[in-house]
Design an enzyme around this catalytic site. Structure first.
Site, PDB file in Angstrom:
ATOM      1  N   GLN A 157       3.235   9.476   1.079  1.00 20.30           N
ATOM      2  CA  GLN A 157       4.162   9.114   1.593  1.00 20.30           C
ATOM      3  C   GLN A 157       5.579   9.441   0.337  1.00 20.30           C
ATOM      4  O   GLN A 157       6.935   9.484   0.328  1.00 20.30           O
ATOM      5  CB  GLN A 157       4.336   7.666   1.062  1.00 20.30           C
ATOM      6  CG  GLN A 157       3.616   7.120   2.910  1.00 20.30           C
ATOM      7  CD  GLN A 157       3.079   5.722   2.280  1.00 20.30           C
ATOM      8  OE1 GLN A 157       2.656   5.152   2.046  1.00 20.30           O
ATOM      9  NE2 GLN A 157       4.438   5.009   2.819  1.00 20.30           N
ATOM     10  N   HIS A 172      -2.043   7.519   6.936  1.00 24.21           N
ATOM     11  CA  HIS A 172      -1.078   8.456   6.295  1.00 24.21           C
ATOM     12  C   HIS A 172      -1.652   9.854   5.815  1.00 24.21           C
ATOM     13  O   HIS A 172      -1.550  11.168   5.887  1.00 24.21           O
ATOM     14  CB  HIS A 172      -0.671   7.846   4.882  1.00 24.21           C
ATOM     15  CG  HIS A 172       0.456   7.143   5.002  1.00 24.21           C
ATOM     16  ND1 HIS A 172       1.125   7.188   5.953  1.00 24.21           N
ATOM     17  CD2 HIS A 172       0.544   5.932   4.826  1.00 24.21           C
ATOM     18  CE1 HIS A 172       2.791   5.656   5.989  1.00 24.21           C
ATOM     19  NE2 HIS A 172       1.991   5.011   5.757  1.00 24.21           N
ATOM     20  N   HIS A 192      -4.607   1.799   7.696  1.00 28.43           N
ATOM     21  CA  HIS A 192      -3.191   2.283   7.503  1.00 28.43           C
ATOM     22  C   HIS A 192      -2.983   3.229   6.392  1.00 28.43           C
ATOM     23  O   HIS A 192      -2.364   4.794   6.943  1.00 28.43           O
ATOM     24  CB  HIS A 192      -2.268   1.134   7.455  1.00 28.43           C
ATOM     25  CG  HIS A 192      -0.189   1.425   7.160  1.00 28.43           C
ATOM     26  ND1 HIS A 192      -0.313   0.918   8.258  1.00 28.43           N
ATOM     27  CD2 HIS A 192      -0.059   2.267   6.050  1.00 28.43           C
ATOM     28  CE1 HIS A 192       1.166   1.521   7.690  1.00 28.43           C
ATOM     29  NE2 HIS A 192       1.079   2.558   6.325  1.00 28.43           N
ATOM     30  N   GLU A 193      -3.409   3.102   5.147  1.00 29.02           N
ATOM     31  CA  GLU A 193      -3.173   3.944   4.535  1.00 29.02           C
ATOM     32  C   GLU A 193      -3.798   5.137   4.253  1.00 29.02           C
ATOM     33  O   GLU A 193      -3.482   6.387   3.909  1.00 29.02           O
ATOM     34  CB  GLU A 193      -3.669   3.401   2.993  1.00 29.02           C
ATOM     35  CG  GLU A 193      -2.627   2.098   2.661  1.00 29.02           C
ATOM     36  CD  GLU A 193      -1.296   1.980   2.824  1.00 29.02           C
ATOM     37  OE1 GLU A 193      -0.539   3.510   2.106  1.00 29.02           O
ATOM     38  OE2 GLU A 193      -0.270   1.547   3.251  1.00 29.02           O
ATOM     39  N   CYS A 241       5.461  -0.439   7.281  1.00 25.95           N
ATOM     40  CA  CYS A 241       5.520   0.666   6.047  1.00 25.95           C
ATOM     41  C   CYS A 241       6.768   1.421   5.519  1.00 25.95           C
ATOM     42  O   CYS A 241       7.903   0.837   5.959  1.00 25.95           O
ATOM     43  CB  CYS A 241       5.177   2.179   6.961  1.00 25.95           C
ATOM     44  SG  CYS A 241       4.389   3.199   6.355  1.00 25.95           S
ATOM     45  N   LEU A 242       6.050   1.349   4.111  1.00 26.18           N
ATOM     46  CA  LEU A 242       7.593   1.443   3.186  1.00 26.18           C
ATOM     47  C   LEU A 242       7.992   3.781   3.451  1.00 26.18           C
ATOM     48  O   LEU A 242       9.829   3.510   3.289  1.00 26.18           O
ATOM     49  CB  LEU A 242       7.059   2.397   1.712  1.00 26.18           C
ATOM     50  CG  LEU A 242       6.302   1.166   0.723  1.00 26.18           C
ATOM     51  CD1 LEU A 242       6.178   0.871  -0.441  1.00 26.18           C
ATOM     52  CD2 LEU A 242       7.875  -0.011   0.840  1.00 26.18           C
ATOM     53  N   GLY A 289       0.541  -1.063   0.053  1.00 21.75           N
ATOM     54  CA  GLY A 289      -0.176   0.271  -0.106  1.00 21.75           C
ATOM     55  C   GLY A 289       0.920   1.668   0.376  1.00 21.75           C
ATOM     56  O   GLY A 289       1.537   0.975   0.291  1.00 21.75           O
TER      57      GLY A 289
HETATM   58 NI    NI Z   1       1.771   2.701   5.098  1.00 25.75          NI
END
Ligand code: NI
Length: 176
Positions: free
Chosen positions: A51, A137, A133-134, A91-92, A46
């Site tokens: 991000q 963000h 989660h997304e 998470c990236l 995701g």
């Molecule tokens: Ni993330």
């Protein structure tokens, strides 16, 4: 398509609240494509526009193993939630760090797709957790915010160390 740079915690730009998209035009469609390619290249499941330093309400997700099920969510809205799931998240923007987070296990979300058409999705389990989660963000929130203060301090130090290493020797840091 282009690969976008992913911001890393504790970058303050990850804390910005994203604005709604007025129209799913060519610019947004290109953003969705670029985000998907960036997410695949980073082996994520995701990615939120926040991000990649674009502060608009845009999310891409793909839980499949073979990149066959991309889900595009523009201006996602949570309509309903129930149940509880505890699931280990990563998470990236917080590389190489995983912790359990508790979220709703079942959700219903309305969003616009890549074609600009509204649709609703019912999700449970991993997909539900991933969407939440997304969506966090887009509010400037990270999964590490749910952890204890001690763990938050630990992860922050770890990320800052990683950044320092990367600046000194980019190849070595990436290989870690
Ligand atoms: Ni993330």
């Amino acid at each position: 398509m282009a690969l976008l740079e992913i911001l890393h915690h504790p970058d303050s730009r990850l804390r910005k609240k994203a604005s709604p998209v007025n129209q799913v035009d060519e610019r947004i469609q290109t953003l969705l494509d670029d985000m998907l390619e960036t997410m695949y290249a980073a082996r994520g499941i995701g990615l939120a526009a926040t991000q990649v330093n674009v502060h608009e309400r845009v999310i891409v997700i793909d839980l499949s193993e073979d990149k066959s099920a991309p889900l595009f969510l523009v201006n996602p809205e949570l309509l309903a939630q129930s149940g509880v799931i505890e699931h280990e998240e990563g998470c990236l923007s917080v590389p190489d760090y995983y912790e359990k987070v508790t979220r709703a296990s079942d959700i219903r979300v309305r969003a616009l797709g890549q074609d600009g058409q509204p649709f609703e999705v019912e999700a449970s389990g991993l997909l539900a957790a991933c969407i939440q989660h997304e969506m966090d963000h887009l509010e400037g929130k990270l999964f590490v915010d749910y952890l204890s203060v001690l763990k938050q301090q630990r992860v922050r130090r770890k990320m800052e160390k990683l950044e320092r290493l990367k600046r000194k020797a980019p190849e070595q840091a990436n290989a870690e």
